[in-house]
Design a protein around this motif. Structure first.
Motif, PDB file in Angstrom:
ATOM      1  N   ALA A  27       5.175  21.247 -41.153  1.00 49.96           N
ATOM      2  CA  ALA A  27       4.305  21.590 -40.234  1.00 49.96           C
ATOM      3  C   ALA A  27       3.800  23.101 -40.627  1.00 49.96           C
ATOM      4  O   ALA A  27       2.763  23.331 -40.694  1.00 49.96           O
ATOM      5  CB  ALA A  27       4.901  21.641 -38.804  1.00 49.96           C
ATOM      6  N   LYS A  28       4.834  23.949 -41.006  1.00 44.58           N
ATOM      7  CA  LYS A  28       4.513  25.170 -41.461  1.00 44.58           C
ATOM      8  C   LYS A  28       3.663  25.278 -42.655  1.00 44.58           C
ATOM      9  O   LYS A  28       2.600  26.177 -42.624  1.00 44.58           O
ATOM     10  CB  LYS A  28       5.677  26.217 -41.237  1.00 44.58           C
ATOM     11  N   GLY A  29       3.945  24.397 -43.476  1.00 47.14           N
ATOM     12  CA  GLY A  29       3.231  24.225 -44.712  1.00 47.14           C
ATOM     13  C   GLY A  29       1.891  23.764 -44.261  1.00 47.14           C
ATOM     14  O   GLY A  29       0.969  24.376 -45.111  1.00 47.14           O
ATOM     15  N   VAL A  30       1.684  22.996 -43.462  1.00 48.71           N
ATOM     16  CA  VAL A  30       0.113  22.402 -43.192  1.00 48.71           C
ATOM     17  C   VAL A  30      -0.457  23.686 -42.705  1.00 48.71           C
ATOM     18  O   VAL A  30      -1.748  23.999 -43.103  1.00 48.71           O
ATOM     19  CB  VAL A  30       0.095  21.480 -42.150  1.00 48.71           C
ATOM     20  N   ALA A  31      -0.012  24.771 -41.795  1.00 48.25           N
ATOM     21  CA  ALA A  31      -0.516  25.618 -41.281  1.00 48.25           C
ATOM     22  C   ALA A  31      -0.795  26.691 -42.339  1.00 48.25           C
ATOM     23  O   ALA A  31      -1.946  27.480 -42.215  1.00 48.25           O
ATOM     24  CB  ALA A  31       0.323  26.367 -40.006  1.00 48.25           C
ATOM     25  N   VAL A  32      -0.284  27.092 -43.194  1.00 45.20           N
ATOM     26  CA  VAL A  32      -0.268  27.932 -44.109  1.00 45.20           C
ATOM     27  C   VAL A  32      -1.380  27.508 -45.219  1.00 45.20           C
ATOM     28  O   VAL A  32      -2.389  28.298 -45.396  1.00 45.20           O
ATOM     29  CB  VAL A  32       1.096  28.081 -45.024  1.00 45.20           C
ATOM     30  N   ARG A  33      -1.363  26.228 -45.420  1.00 40.98           N
ATOM     31  CA  ARG A  33      -2.394  25.847 -46.366  1.00 40.98           C
ATOM     32  C   ARG A  33      -4.110  25.805 -45.570  1.00 40.98           C
ATOM     33  O   ARG A  33      -4.983  26.120 -46.363  1.00 40.98           O
ATOM     34  CB  ARG A  33      -2.253  24.341 -46.713  1.00 40.98           C
ATOM     35  N   LEU A  34      -3.968  25.552 -44.322  1.00 40.75           N
ATOM     36  CA  LEU A  34      -5.230  25.660 -43.580  1.00 40.75           C
ATOM     37  C   LEU A  34      -5.627  27.007 -43.322  1.00 40.75           C
ATOM     38  O   LEU A  34      -6.823  27.335 -43.882  1.00 40.75           O
ATOM     39  CB  LEU A  34      -4.854  24.913 -42.071  1.00 40.75           C
ATOM     40  N   VAL A  55      -8.330  28.699 -36.969  1.00 42.91           N
ATOM     41  CA  VAL A  55      -8.969  29.351 -37.984  1.00 42.91           C
ATOM     42  C   VAL A  55     -10.527  29.287 -37.877  1.00 42.91           C
ATOM     43  O   VAL A  55     -11.088  28.716 -36.974  1.00 42.91           O
ATOM     44  CB  VAL A  55      -8.972  28.721 -39.571  1.00 42.91           C
ATOM     45  N   CYS A  56     -11.294  30.068 -38.692  1.00 44.09           N
ATOM     46  CA  CYS A  56     -12.761  30.204 -38.370  1.00 44.09           C
ATOM     47  C   CYS A  56     -13.554  30.289 -39.746  1.00 44.09           C
ATOM     48  O   CYS A  56     -13.188  31.286 -40.510  1.00 44.09           O
ATOM     49  CB  CYS A  56     -13.129  31.176 -37.355  1.00 44.09           C
ATOM     50  N   VAL A  57     -14.579  29.548 -39.731  1.00 47.51           N
ATOM     51  CA  VAL A  57     -15.280  29.516 -41.201  1.00 47.51           C
ATOM     52  C   VAL A  57     -16.885  29.508 -40.890  1.00 47.51           C
ATOM     53  O   VAL A  57     -17.214  28.966 -39.591  1.00 47.51           O
ATOM     54  CB  VAL A  57     -15.081  28.424 -42.081  1.00 47.51           C
ATOM     55  N   PRO A  58     -17.705  29.717 -41.655  1.00 46.67           N
ATOM     56  CA  PRO A  58     -19.140  29.719 -41.558  1.00 46.67           C
ATOM     57  C   PRO A  58     -19.118  28.054 -41.116  1.00 46.67           C
ATOM     58  O   PRO A  58     -18.467  27.363 -41.664  1.00 46.67           O
ATOM     59  CB  PRO A  58     -19.562  30.035 -42.817  1.00 46.67           C
ATOM     60  N   ILE A  59     -20.238  27.771 -40.049  1.00 49.22           N
ATOM     61  CA  ILE A  59     -20.392  26.450 -39.801  1.00 49.22           C
ATOM     62  C   ILE A  59     -20.494  25.329 -40.643  1.00 49.22           C
ATOM     63  O   ILE A  59     -20.111  24.333 -40.529  1.00 49.22           O
ATOM     64  CB  ILE A  59     -21.491  26.472 -38.414  1.00 49.22           C
ATOM     65  N   SER A  60     -21.335  25.605 -41.544  1.00 49.21           N
ATOM     66  CA  SER A  60     -21.679  24.641 -42.732  1.00 49.21           C
ATOM     67  C   SER A  60     -20.502  24.394 -43.351  1.00 49.21           C
ATOM     68  O   SER A  60     -20.454  23.282 -44.107  1.00 49.21           O
ATOM     69  CB  SER A  60     -22.747  25.177 -43.680  1.00 49.21           C
ATOM     70  N   LYS A  61     -19.342  24.932 -43.571  1.00 49.04           N
ATOM     71  CA  LYS A  61     -18.430  24.690 -44.161  1.00 49.04           C
ATOM     72  C   LYS A  61     -17.194  23.866 -43.550  1.00 49.04           C
ATOM     73  O   LYS A  61     -16.347  23.581 -43.747  1.00 49.04           O
ATOM     74  CB  LYS A  61     -17.676  26.066 -44.950  1.00 49.04           C
ATOM     75  N   LEU A  62     -17.581  23.881 -41.865  1.00 52.82           N
ATOM     76  CA  LEU A  62     -16.350  23.249 -41.443  1.00 52.82           C
ATOM     77  C   LEU A  62     -16.192  21.737 -41.647  1.00 52.82           C
ATOM     78  O   LEU A  62     -14.959  21.748 -41.399  1.00 52.82           O
ATOM     79  CB  LEU A  62     -16.905  23.463 -39.661  1.00 52.82           C
ATOM     80  N   PRO A  63     -17.060  21.051 -41.731  1.00 55.39           N
ATOM     81  CA  PRO A  63     -16.657  19.492 -41.874  1.00 55.39           C
ATOM     82  C   PRO A  63     -15.767  19.371 -43.384  1.00 55.39           C
ATOM     83  O   PRO A  63     -14.914  18.702 -43.180  1.00 55.39           O
ATOM     84  CB  PRO A  63     -17.941  18.822 -42.437  1.00 55.39           C
ATOM     85  N   ASP A  64     -16.083  20.340 -44.538  1.00 57.15           N
ATOM     86  CA  ASP A  64     -15.118  20.178 -45.590  1.00 57.15           C
ATOM     87  C   ASP A  64     -13.816  20.450 -45.103  1.00 57.15           C
ATOM     88  O   ASP A  64     -12.716  19.857 -45.503  1.00 57.15           O
ATOM     89  CB  ASP A  64     -15.682  20.962 -46.817  1.00 57.15           C
ATOM     90  N   THR A  88     -11.854  33.307 -41.724  1.00 55.12           N
ATOM     91  CA  THR A  88     -10.630  33.926 -41.245  1.00 55.12           C
ATOM     92  C   THR A  88      -9.423  32.985 -40.929  1.00 55.12           C
ATOM     93  O   THR A  88      -9.743  32.023 -40.550  1.00 55.12           O
ATOM     94  CB  THR A  88     -10.935  34.788 -40.123  1.00 55.12           C
ATOM     95  N   CYS A  89      -8.200  33.630 -41.196  1.00 61.81           N
ATOM     96  CA  CYS A  89      -7.086  32.760 -41.133  1.00 61.81           C
ATOM     97  C   CYS A  89      -6.871  32.603 -39.195  1.00 61.81           C
ATOM     98  O   CYS A  89      -5.907  32.078 -39.041  1.00 61.81           O
ATOM     99  CB  CYS A  89      -5.979  33.302 -41.589  1.00 61.81           C
ATOM    100  N   THR A  90      -7.599  33.614 -38.347  1.00 61.95           N
ATOM    101  CA  THR A  90      -7.394  33.497 -37.026  1.00 61.95           C
ATOM    102  C   THR A  90      -8.855  33.618 -36.235  1.00 61.95           C
ATOM    103  O   THR A  90      -9.402  34.943 -36.566  1.00 61.95           O
ATOM    104  CB  THR A  90      -6.472  34.248 -36.408  1.00 61.95           C
ATOM    105  N   GLY A  91      -9.366  32.823 -35.674  1.00 56.56           N
ATOM    106  CA  GLY A  91     -10.641  33.139 -35.016  1.00 56.56           C
ATOM    107  C   GLY A  91     -10.425  33.700 -33.497  1.00 56.56           C
ATOM    108  O   GLY A  91     -11.159  34.266 -32.916  1.00 56.56           O
TER     109      GLY A  91
END
Length: 596
Positions: free
Chosen positions: A531-538, A478-487, A548-551
């Motif tokens: 495992a699929k559940g973890v991927a979906v929630r991520l 996944v990919c998010v704005p950098i500031s939100k990556l730690p959370d 985005t769901c995929t970078g």
């Protein structure tokens, strides 16, 4: 059932007071068309009663939306609405309500299709599906294809078809009916013309290193293996560009370029086909400085579903920039084989740096490492690579690659430039790291030590699998704005801990992009489900954080369900219209990214 009765009560109360959609209003002498009018597919006989009630509900919605909101959970009412109706509702009701309506309709359609063998959907008659070829059809098609590419370049052997029906993702193989190996663009064009006329699906195949089941032949068809097209067709070192066919991989290209003092920096880890990298808009460790495939592709040669040969920037064109017409090149970059077969790519090259310096730095927590990254970018340090490995990932690397780094969140860094430049860059980042609680840098100055460091990083998948021999992994990104990556990283680690699974985390932290390697037991359905559940929630969390769901990995089969959640219905509809225009029969890699 309360909401269902509420809807019918409202309908019964108001139904006699309004005219049906599009019916003439005799009191005014005019005819009006309701915004909810939509062409409907034939309704299965057993659904006539529900369809009648649905029609009454659609007629009612423009008048009493406020009453509808209180009872929108009616399965029978919602599932019979057309897409245009739900899209109209989304303009007037909250997004969450409209999304739920779509979800109810999808669930209802899947249940209904088990008994009716068709989707209860207004556009079902237009949806393109293809069935697997029968044995006699396979033999007939094999003969025809042999006439184009040669008998030795066609196979329907079970093991060959299965090999071409899976990638590195967790999905089971979905083999093609036939596999072919064309050697020229003209052969690919003739093959496409034949398959277009026969209504047979076409699935492009490069090296099979994808992670989202992009090469699976979910509807049968012909897998077109482009690996024998392995020529460099044009090379202009003074202009820093090169044109390659699909059989040329990243490592092959860089081996060829090093004698010219050039290299191609996009590095997804695996030794991928460069045309395949264009098809998936790949990136990797160097993207923070050199960009992704989207920034490094100048032109593409593409064979369309009907056999036409398209040059996205014009035949032979290789200018560094252009404002001429639509950007067709970037339309096909990331299209994952669903719009055409990429038969050559013109790529932007870069000069090999005079000096390279790598370093490793440990941190007390993920947030400190990300803060160091943000401050580095704010200081305009042109760092070439800045990779985050969490404690689980660094422990796996230590064990597998015989390293001895501290088992804490760790940054792997690399600097490119002149001898003086890399020292200044490294000293600046080291000072930033210390201010965030980072350790002293461990340097990798010699080529041998640098290669060992980055090989350990690229071998993380194998290091992860070695943690539980016999296991497999869902590798998602996944990919998010950098500031939100730690959370997001912390939330994901908590989620993994609750499931009892193991999942190292690796991030191209300079881009806000990270990967989770979620281990599961292939012989345990419950393990795979967790495992699929973890991927979906991520993926859901990333989208909720404006990401985005995929970078990097693409949509393929695995992430189709997130596309509308991320982009919205209008964007997905526009994509569907583009797909319809370029692939009217839905033959190009069907079932991936988007359906007609």
């Amino acid at each position: 059932m309360g909401p269902i009765f509420a809807i019918w009560i409202i309908i019964d109360k108001y139904d006699g007071r309004f005219q049906p959609s599009g019916r003439a209003d005799t009191s005014s002498g005019s005819s009006t068309q309701s915004p909810f009018t939509a062409t409907q597919a034939p309704i299965p006989k057993q659904m006539e009663k529900i369809s009648t009630r649905s029609t009454r509900l659609r007629r009612l919605l423009p008048i009493c939306q406020d009453k509808f909101i209180s009872c929108y959970q009616s399965v029978f009412g919602i599932c019979c609405l057309s897409k245009s109706v739900i899209s109209h509702i989304s303009r007037h009701l909250e997004r969450s309500v409209a999304t739920m309506l779509l979800n109810y309709r999808r669930v209802f359609n899947s249940v209904l299709s088990k008994s009716t063998k068709r989707s209860f959907h207004p556009s079902a008659s237009g949806r393109q599906t293809h069935t697997r070829l029968k044995p006699n059809q396979v033999e007939d098609l094999k003969t025809l294809l042999s006439g184009i590419v040669g008998k030795e370049s066609v196979s329907n052997a079970g093991i060959v078809c299965e090999q071409h029906g899976r990638d590195e993702g967790p999905s089971m193989p979905s083999p093609a009916d036939l596999v072919i190996w064309p050697k020229t663009t003209e052969e690919v064009s003739e093959v496409a013309k034949l398959l277009f006329a026969k209504n047979v699906a076409m699935i492009p195949f490069g090296t099979g290193t994808g992670l989202e089941s992009g090469v699976c032949a979910v509807q049968g068809g012909v897998s077109i293996d482009l690996s024998k097209m392995d020529q460099i067709t044009a090379f202009n070192p003074e202009d820093f560009d090169i044109t390659v066919q699909p059989g040329i991989t990243r490592q092959m290209l860089n081996h060829h370029l090093k004698d010219y003092g050039l290299w191609f920096p996009v590095d997804p880890g695996a030794d991928c086909s460069l045309c395949g990298m264009a098809a998936t808009s790949a990136s990797g460790t160097n993207a923070v400085r050199y960009g992704t495939m989207r920034e490094n592709v100048l032109n593409l040669e593409v064979v369309l579903s009907n056999g036409r040969i398209l040059h996205t920037a014009g035949k032979g064109r290789r200018s560094r920039k252009s404002a001429a017409g639509y950007n067709l090149t970037n339309l096909f970059v990331g299209s994952e084989g669903t719009l055409g077969l990429i038969t050559s790519s013109t790529l932007r090259l870069h000069a090999l740096p005079e000096a390279t310096l790598s370093a490793v730095c440990s941190f007390p927590d993920v947030r400190s490492a990300v803060e160091t990254t943000i401050m580095t970018l704010q200081c305009s340090v042109p760092v070439a690579r800045i990779e985050l490995l969490d404690d689980v990932a660094i422990a796996a690397c230590n064990r597998y690659s015989k390293l001895d780094y501290d088992v804490t969140p760790t940054l792997f860094l690399e600097f490119h430039g002149t001898e003086n430049d890399v020292l200044v860059q490294a000293e600046t980042v080291a000072e930033i790291a210390r201010s965030n609680g980072g350790s002293d840098f461990q340097w990798a100055k010699e080529a041998e030590s640098r290669n060992k460091l980055w090989k350990a990083r690229h071998d993380l998948l194998y290091a992860t699998l070695a943690l539980q021999p016999g296991s497999r992994a869902i590798v998602t990104d996944v990919c998010v704005p950098i500031s939100k990556l730690p959370d997001l990283v912390v939330q994901t680690k908590d989620d993994v801990l609750k499931t009892g699974l193991i999942s190292p985390i690796l991030g191209h932290v300079g881009d806000g992009n990270f990967h989770a390697f979620i281990l599961f037991d292939p012989n345990d359905e419950a393990s795979l489900k967790r495992a699929k559940g973890v991927a979906v929630r991520l993926a859901e969390r990333a989208i909720a954080l404006d990401g985005t769901c995929t970078g990097e990995h693409g949509i393929g089969l695995g992430k189709k369900g997130f596309l509308e959640m991320e982009l919205g219905p209008e964007a997905v509809m526009t994509m569907r219209e583009l797909k319809q225009a370029l692939d009217p029969k839905g033959l190009m890699n069907p079932g991936k990214v988007i359906d007609l």
